[in-house]
Design a protein around this motif. Structure first.
Motif, PDB file in Angstrom:
ATOM      1  N   SER A 208       0.799  -1.232   0.000  1.00 13.87           N
ATOM      2  CA  SER A 208       0.000   0.000   0.000  1.00 13.87           C
ATOM      3  C   SER A 208       0.830   1.280   0.000  1.00 13.87           C
ATOM      4  CB  SER A 208      -0.948   0.024   1.201  1.00 13.87           C
ATOM      5  OG  SER A 208      -1.856  -1.052   1.130  1.00 13.87           O
ATOM      6  N   GLU A 209       2.072   1.220  -0.412  1.00 14.60           N
ATOM      7  CA  GLU A 209       2.894   2.426  -0.378  1.00 14.60           C
ATOM      8  C   GLU A 209       2.559   3.395  -1.506  1.00 14.60           C
ATOM      9  OE1 GLU A 209       7.012   2.039  -1.542  1.00 14.60           O
ATOM     10  OE2 GLU A 209       6.635   0.019  -2.272  1.00 14.60           O
ATOM     11  N   LEU A 210       1.816   2.939  -2.517  1.00 17.74           N
ATOM     12  CA  LEU A 210       1.518   3.799  -3.652  1.00 17.74           C
ATOM     13  C   LEU A 210       0.032   4.127  -3.737  1.00 17.74           C
ATOM     14  CD1 LEU A 210       3.730   1.995  -6.302  1.00 17.74           C
ATOM     15  CD2 LEU A 210       4.270   4.066  -5.049  1.00 17.74           C
ATOM     16  N   VAL A 211      -0.656   4.134  -2.601  1.00 18.59           N
ATOM     17  CA  VAL A 211      -2.097   4.357  -2.616  1.00 18.59           C
ATOM     18  C   VAL A 211      -2.425   5.761  -3.098  1.00 18.59           C
ATOM     19  CG1 VAL A 211      -4.174   4.539  -1.218  1.00 18.59           C
ATOM     20  CG2 VAL A 211      -2.573   2.692  -0.801  1.00 18.59           C
TER      21      VAL A 211
ATOM     22  N   ALA B  96       4.226  -2.635 -15.198  1.00 17.40           N
ATOM     23  CA  ALA B  96       5.520  -2.951 -14.576  1.00 17.40           C
ATOM     24  C   ALA B  96       5.560  -4.402 -14.110  1.00 17.40           C
ATOM     25  CB  ALA B  96       5.782  -2.008 -13.401  1.00 17.40           C
ATOM     26  N   ARG B  97       4.509  -4.843 -13.438  1.00 21.89           N
ATOM     27  CA  ARG B  97       4.488  -6.223 -12.937  1.00 21.89           C
ATOM     28  C   ARG B  97       4.403  -7.223 -14.091  1.00 21.89           C
ATOM     29  NH1 ARG B  97       0.823  -8.644  -8.090  1.00 21.89           N
ATOM     30  NH2 ARG B  97       2.122  -7.207  -6.877  1.00 21.89           N
ATOM     31  N   SER B  98       3.656  -6.883 -15.135  1.00 21.47           N
ATOM     32  CA  SER B  98       3.546  -7.775 -16.286  1.00 21.47           C
ATOM     33  C   SER B  98       4.889  -7.943 -16.985  1.00 21.47           C
ATOM     34  CB  SER B  98       2.508  -7.228 -17.276  1.00 21.47           C
ATOM     35  OG  SER B  98       1.234  -7.160 -16.686  1.00 21.47           O
ATOM     36  N   LEU B  99       5.604  -6.835 -17.163  1.00 19.53           N
ATOM     37  CA  LEU B  99       6.904  -6.906 -17.829  1.00 19.53           C
ATOM     38  C   LEU B  99       7.923  -7.659 -16.986  1.00 19.53           C
ATOM     39  CD1 LEU B  99       7.140  -3.329 -19.401  1.00 19.53           C
ATOM     40  CD2 LEU B  99       6.559  -5.489 -20.527  1.00 19.53           C
TER      41      LEU B  99
ATOM     42  N   ILE C 163       8.714   1.526 -11.298  1.00 19.58           N
ATOM     43  CA  ILE C 163       8.153   1.791  -9.977  1.00 19.58           C
ATOM     44  C   ILE C 163       8.881   2.936  -9.288  1.00 19.58           C
ATOM     45  CG2 ILE C 163       7.760   0.826  -7.675  1.00 19.58           C
ATOM     46  CD1 ILE C 163       5.810  -0.094  -9.858  1.00 19.58           C
ATOM     47  N   SER C 164      10.183   3.076  -9.528  1.00 18.93           N
ATOM     48  CA  SER C 164      10.909   4.200  -8.927  1.00 18.93           C
ATOM     49  C   SER C 164      10.383   5.526  -9.456  1.00 18.93           C
ATOM     50  CB  SER C 164      12.413   4.069  -9.195  1.00 18.93           C
ATOM     51  OG  SER C 164      12.697   4.246 -10.573  1.00 18.93           O
ATOM     52  N   VAL C 165      10.030   5.576 -10.745  1.00 23.00           N
ATOM     53  CA  VAL C 165       9.432   6.794 -11.310  1.00 23.00           C
ATOM     54  C   VAL C 165       8.063   7.044 -10.688  1.00 23.00           C
ATOM     55  CG1 VAL C 165       8.568   7.890 -13.412  1.00 23.00           C
ATOM     56  CG2 VAL C 165      10.670   6.539 -13.494  1.00 23.00           C
ATOM     57  N   LEU C 166       7.280   5.989 -10.527  1.00 23.61           N
ATOM     58  CA  LEU C 166       5.951   6.128  -9.948  1.00 23.61           C
ATOM     59  C   LEU C 166       6.025   6.590  -8.496  1.00 23.61           C
ATOM     60  CD1 LEU C 166       2.946   5.864 -10.380  1.00 23.61           C
ATOM     61  CD2 LEU C 166       3.123   3.429  -9.824  1.00 23.61           C
ATOM     62  N   ARG C 167       6.989   6.067  -7.756  1.00 26.92           N
ATOM     63  CA  ARG C 167       7.172   6.519  -6.368  1.00 26.92           C
ATOM     64  C   ARG C 167       7.458   8.020  -6.317  1.00 26.92           C
ATOM     65  NH1 ARG C 167      10.490   1.573  -4.986  1.00 26.92           N
ATOM     66  NH2 ARG C 167       9.167   0.291  -3.652  1.00 26.92           N
TER      67      ARG C 167
END
Length: 276
Positions: free
Chosen positions: A196-199, A216-219, A234-238
């Motif tokens: 839940s860190e990206l809620v 990201a998870r699919s790749l 994910i680092s960009v999304l964070r």
């Protein structure tokens, strides 16, 4: 990846009376980054984006609902700047004529009743249209799968819009694409993945992801360098979440839910007194 503190859940202030004034003021006050991310300068992500868009063997095609074009936290614009082989279509369904790539897959399916598994679309299954978990799909097709030819189709929109988009696209997609899903649990109220860190938005059940998270998870599963690609995305999304958190209002508990919670607590107390 380095562990980070959890972020709170956020929502937008959608009071319709002030939208026009707010948007007008924002246009006057905000400078937009024109060279890279295209976001407002105060939340620019250029320093977080990969130096060069990541090259994947998988081709990613995103159908984005028109309403998402005005969503401030849409992840698709950033995702397509991170991935070289990604393309976005705006619309409510996929059909013949939507994409030359999909049209070619459809044409091939008409000539071959058993076409190779070149296309998958990502969405949880239903009774009438079941899906297969992505890891299982890869294992079943590992011997004949040519990863360089694979097309991953995803749908970008709210949960309700995405369901409508998939349903409207099925008559076309079912001819040449397999329906796959990631691990999810329909029995648990959702937030997001990664503890839940990206809620950012409340989801209907656990495992529902933002479009960028889902890709990201699919790749990670599909690509030879999947772990590295997932970490980069994910680092960009964070970073996007951290920046945006300063400009969003924390979710306020809804009065009805508060009353319901108090009523349930009162009933529990009464029950315990009776049992005691």
């Amino acid at each position: 990846m380095e562990e980070e503190a959890q972020l709170p859940n956020f929502e937008f202030d959608n009071s319709s009376g002030n939208d026009d004034e707010y948007n007008s003021n924002q246009k006057e006050k905000r400078e937009t980054c024109l060279k890279g991310c295209g976001r407002p300068a105060n939340v620019c992500l250029c320093n977080q984006l990969p130096t060069k868009p990541l090259l994947t063997s998988t081709q990613i095609l995103i159908l984005q609902h028109p309403h998402e074009l005005r969503h401030r936290l849409a992840t698709v614009p950033i995702l397509t700047k991170c991935l070289q082989n990604s393309h976005t279509l705006t619309g409510r369904r996929l059909r013949h004529g939507s994409s030359p790539l999909l049209d070619s897959l459809f044409a091939a399916s008409l000539q071959d009743p058993h076409p190779s598994n070149r296309a998958i679309f990502l969405f949880p299954g239903s009774e009438s249209s079941p899906s297969i978990e992505l890891n299982q799909w890869k294992l079943l097709n590992s011997t004949e799968l040519s990863i360089k030819d694979l097309v991953l189709i995803v749908f970008d929109g709210t949960w309700k819009h995405a369901k409508e988009m998939v349903s409207a696209s099925l008559p076309f997609l079912s001819k040449f694409a397999c329906r796959v899903c990631l691990n999810y649990d329909v029995g648990v109220d959702g937030g997001t993945i990664f503890d839940s860190e990206l809620v950012l938005r409340k989801e209907p059940f656990s495992g529902c992801l933002s479009t960028m998270e889902a890709v990201a998870r699919s790749l990670r599963v599909l690509e030879p360098r999947g772990v590295e690609i997932e970490q980069s995305l994910i680092s960009v999304l964070r970073a996007m979440v951290r920046f945006q958190a300063f400009y969003l209002k924390p979710v306020k508990p809804r009065p009805k839910l508060l009353r319901k919670g108090k009523d349930e607590e009162t009933m529990k107390k009464k029950s315990s007194e009776v049992l005691g």
